[in-house]
Write a protein that holds these residues in place. Structure first.
Motif, mmCIF file in Angstrom:
data_model
loop_
_atom_site.group_PDB
_atom_site.id
_atom_site.type_symbol
_atom_site.label_atom_id
_atom_site.label_comp_id
_atom_site.label_asym_id
_atom_site.label_seq_id
_atom_site.Cartn_x
_atom_site.Cartn_y
_atom_site.Cartn_z
ATOM 1 N N CYS A 1 0.154 12.388 -6.912
ATOM 2 C CA CYS A 1 -0.725 13.499 -6.565
ATOM 3 C C CYS A 1 -0.292 14.797 -7.222
ATOM 4 O O CYS A 1 -1.022 15.772 -7.219
ATOM 5 C CB CYS A 1 -0.725 13.679 -5.054
ATOM 6 S SG CYS A 1 0.934 13.878 -4.383
ATOM 7 N N GLY A 2 0.925 14.841 -7.758
ATOM 8 C CA GLY A 2 1.359 16.083 -8.387
ATOM 9 C C GLY A 2 2.054 17.036 -7.447
ATOM 10 O O GLY A 2 2.388 18.149 -7.830
ATOM 11 N N CYS A 3 2.274 16.611 -6.209
ATOM 12 C CA CYS A 3 3.075 17.433 -5.313
ATOM 13 C C CYS A 3 4.488 17.524 -5.886
ATOM 14 O O CYS A 3 4.976 16.560 -6.472
ATOM 15 C CB CYS A 3 3.124 16.825 -3.917
ATOM 16 S SG CYS A 3 1.623 17.115 -2.995
ATOM 17 N N PRO A 4 5.168 18.655 -5.724
ATOM 18 C CA PRO A 4 6.481 18.833 -6.364
ATOM 19 C C PRO A 4 7.511 17.806 -5.912
ATOM 20 O O PRO A 4 8.403 17.469 -6.672
ATOM 21 C CB PRO A 4 6.893 20.253 -5.969
ATOM 22 C CG PRO A 4 5.971 20.632 -4.856
ATOM 23 C CD PRO A 4 4.723 19.859 -5.018
ATOM 24 N N LEU A 5 7.406 17.304 -4.704
ATOM 25 C CA LEU A 5 8.405 16.355 -4.224
ATOM 26 C C LEU A 5 7.877 14.935 -4.372
ATOM 27 O O LEU A 5 6.780 14.631 -3.922
ATOM 28 C CB LEU A 5 8.723 16.631 -2.765
ATOM 29 C CG LEU A 5 9.564 17.880 -2.570
ATOM 30 C CD1 LEU A 5 9.411 18.390 -1.163
ATOM 31 C CD2 LEU A 5 11.004 17.603 -2.914
ATOM 32 N N LYS A 6 8.700 14.114 -5.003
ATOM 33 C CA LYS A 6 8.281 12.734 -5.189
ATOM 34 C C LYS A 6 8.435 11.938 -3.901
ATOM 35 O O LYS A 6 7.674 11.044 -3.614
ATOM 36 C CB LYS A 6 9.112 12.078 -6.297
ATOM 37 C CG LYS A 6 8.491 12.325 -7.666
ATOM 38 C CD LYS A 6 9.290 11.605 -8.724
ATOM 39 C CE LYS A 6 8.852 12.085 -10.104
ATOM 40 N NZ LYS A 6 9.916 11.905 -11.087
ATOM 41 N N CYS B 1 0.853 -1.198 0.000
ATOM 42 C CA CYS B 1 0.000 0.000 0.000
ATOM 43 C C CYS B 1 0.884 1.242 0.000
ATOM 44 O O CYS B 1 1.801 1.369 0.800
ATOM 45 C CB CYS B 1 -0.905 0.003 1.230
ATOM 46 S SG CYS B 1 -1.724 1.584 1.491
ATOM 47 N N ALA B 2 0.593 2.174 -0.903
ATOM 48 C CA ALA B 2 1.437 3.365 -1.057
ATOM 49 C C ALA B 2 1.125 4.439 -0.019
ATOM 50 O O ALA B 2 1.865 5.401 0.122
ATOM 51 C CB ALA B 2 1.279 3.925 -2.468
ATOM 52 N N GLY B 3 0.017 4.304 0.670
ATOM 53 C CA GLY B 3 -0.301 5.260 1.736
ATOM 54 C C GLY B 3 -0.763 6.604 1.203
ATOM 55 O O GLY B 3 -1.117 6.756 0.039
ATOM 56 N N LEU B 4 -0.724 7.580 2.096
ATOM 57 C CA LEU B 4 -1.192 8.920 1.748
ATOM 58 C C LEU B 4 -0.001 9.840 1.524
ATOM 59 O O LEU B 4 1.030 9.700 2.181
ATOM 60 C CB LEU B 4 -2.040 9.493 2.886
ATOM 61 C CG LEU B 4 -3.265 8.698 3.298
ATOM 62 C CD1 LEU B 4 -3.914 9.363 4.513
ATOM 63 C CD2 LEU B 4 -4.256 8.572 2.162
ATOM 64 N N CYS B 5 -0.157 10.796 0.629
ATOM 65 C CA CYS B 5 0.873 11.822 0.454
ATOM 66 C C CYS B 5 0.911 12.666 1.723
ATOM 67 O O CYS B 5 -0.119 13.169 2.172
ATOM 68 C CB CYS B 5 0.556 12.698 -0.751
ATOM 69 S SG CYS B 5 1.618 14.162 -0.824
ATOM 70 N N PRO B 6 2.099 12.831 2.349
ATOM 71 C CA PRO B 6 2.155 13.587 3.614
ATOM 72 C C PRO B 6 1.900 15.078 3.403
ATOM 73 O O PRO B 6 1.717 15.813 4.369
ATOM 74 C CB PRO B 6 3.578 13.337 4.113
ATOM 75 C CG PRO B 6 4.350 12.935 2.914
ATOM 76 C CD PRO B 6 3.394 12.297 1.947
ATOM 77 N N PHE B 7 1.894 15.524 2.162
ATOM 78 C CA PHE B 7 1.702 16.966 1.911
ATOM 79 C C PHE B 7 0.257 17.298 1.587
ATOM 80 O O PHE B 7 -0.314 18.209 2.171
ATOM 81 C CB PHE B 7 2.630 17.419 0.781
ATOM 82 C CG PHE B 7 4.053 17.031 1.042
ATOM 83 C CD1 PHE B 7 4.770 17.660 2.053
ATOM 84 C CD2 PHE B 7 4.666 16.014 0.310
ATOM 85 C CE1 PHE B 7 6.072 17.292 2.313
ATOM 86 C CE2 PHE B 7 5.959 15.647 0.577
ATOM 87 C CZ PHE B 7 6.669 16.283 1.575
ATOM 88 N N CYS B 8 -0.323 16.556 0.649
ATOM 89 C CA CYS B 8 -1.688 16.910 0.243
ATOM 90 C C CYS B 8 -2.716 15.886 0.724
ATOM 91 O O CYS B 8 -3.908 16.126 0.639
ATOM 92 C CB CYS B 8 -1.779 17.051 -1.268
ATOM 93 S SG CYS B 8 -1.665 15.473 -2.135
ATOM 94 N N GLY B 9 -2.239 14.743 1.215
ATOM 95 C CA GLY B 9 -3.161 13.765 1.773
ATOM 96 C C GLY B 9 -3.823 12.866 0.752
ATOM 97 O O GLY B 9 -4.692 12.073 1.103
ATOM 98 N N GLN B 10 -3.445 12.979 -0.501
ATOM 99 C CA GLN B 10 -4.065 12.103 -1.506
ATOM 100 C C GLN B 10 -3.651 10.653 -1.292
ATOM 101 O O GLN B 10 -2.523 10.364 -0.904
ATOM 102 C CB GLN B 10 -3.675 12.537 -2.923
ATOM 103 C CG GLN B 10 -4.202 11.543 -3.965
ATOM 104 C CD GLN B 10 -4.072 12.052 -5.384
ATOM 105 O OE1 GLN B 10 -4.372 13.212 -5.660
ATOM 106 N NE2 GLN B 10 -3.620 11.197 -6.270
#
Ligand SMILES: [Zn+2]
Ligand SMILES: [Zn+2]
Length: 174
Positions: free
Chosen positions: A151-156, A135-144
């Motif tokens: 999610c398109g956040c600048p940091l991979k 499971c890839a989990g949630l993006c810590p920045f945008c929560g996707q």
């Protein structure tokens, strides 16, 4: 999951009966029903009826990483002794089993597997459930939910230390 074991209580020690189980029960006590399926073997022992079963079910859990609900399959390997509380021929009450909290067969010789199955199923629930191993989990920045794609956040990187670094860089650049 109620089985009348009057016949088996009269049978000789070592006698067995096999049962197919297919029953819907509320395992977690939150009103969500799960279908429990499998086989149970009951064996007459000198003091009890030993129930051994291999059952399967699934419960609705929340993934510890992406927080999505998912169906988690559970395997239940049941092994419990059930003690009679009444003499099968005379109906006279029998002494309670030595071990407190043991399962019992009621005075009508009904053995009910439901509570044991529920308890075993609860024990089979993983401490940190994951909807899938990777499971890839949630993006810590945008929560996707990253299982649905980037999610398109600048940091991979999902490592928050990189976020701090990038903030510093930005501040320097000002
Ligand atoms: Zn997940
Ligand atoms: Zn993001």
């Amino acid at each position: 999951m109620q089985i009348n074991v009057a016949q088996l209580l009269r049978a000789s020690i070592g006698s067995v009966r096999d049962y197919e189980i297919k029953k819907i029960i509320d395992i977690t006590g939150d009103g969500v029903n799960s279908l429990v399926q499998g086989k149970v073997r009951l064996m007459r022992t000198n003091r009890s009826i030993l129930a051994k079963g291999e059952l399967e079910t699934d419960v609705e859990l929340t993934c510890g990483r992406c927080l999505s609900p998912f169906k988690c399959p559970l395997k239940i390997n049941l092994e419990e002794e059930y003690y009679p509380t009444a003499d099968v021929d005379t109906g006279a009450p029998l002494a309670a089993p030595d071990e407190p909290g043991s399962f019992t067969i009621d005075e009508n010789h009904i053995l009910d597997l439901t509570e044991a199955v529920r308890q075993y199923a609860l024990l089979a629930i993983p401490m940190k459930p994951l909807c899938k191993e990777n499971c890839a989990g949630l993006c810590p920045f945008c929560g996707q939910n990253l299982n649905r794609g980037p999610c398109g956040c600048p940091l991979k990187s999902a490592d928050p230390r990189w976020a701090e670094l990038s903030k510093l860089k930005k501040e320097k650049g000002k």
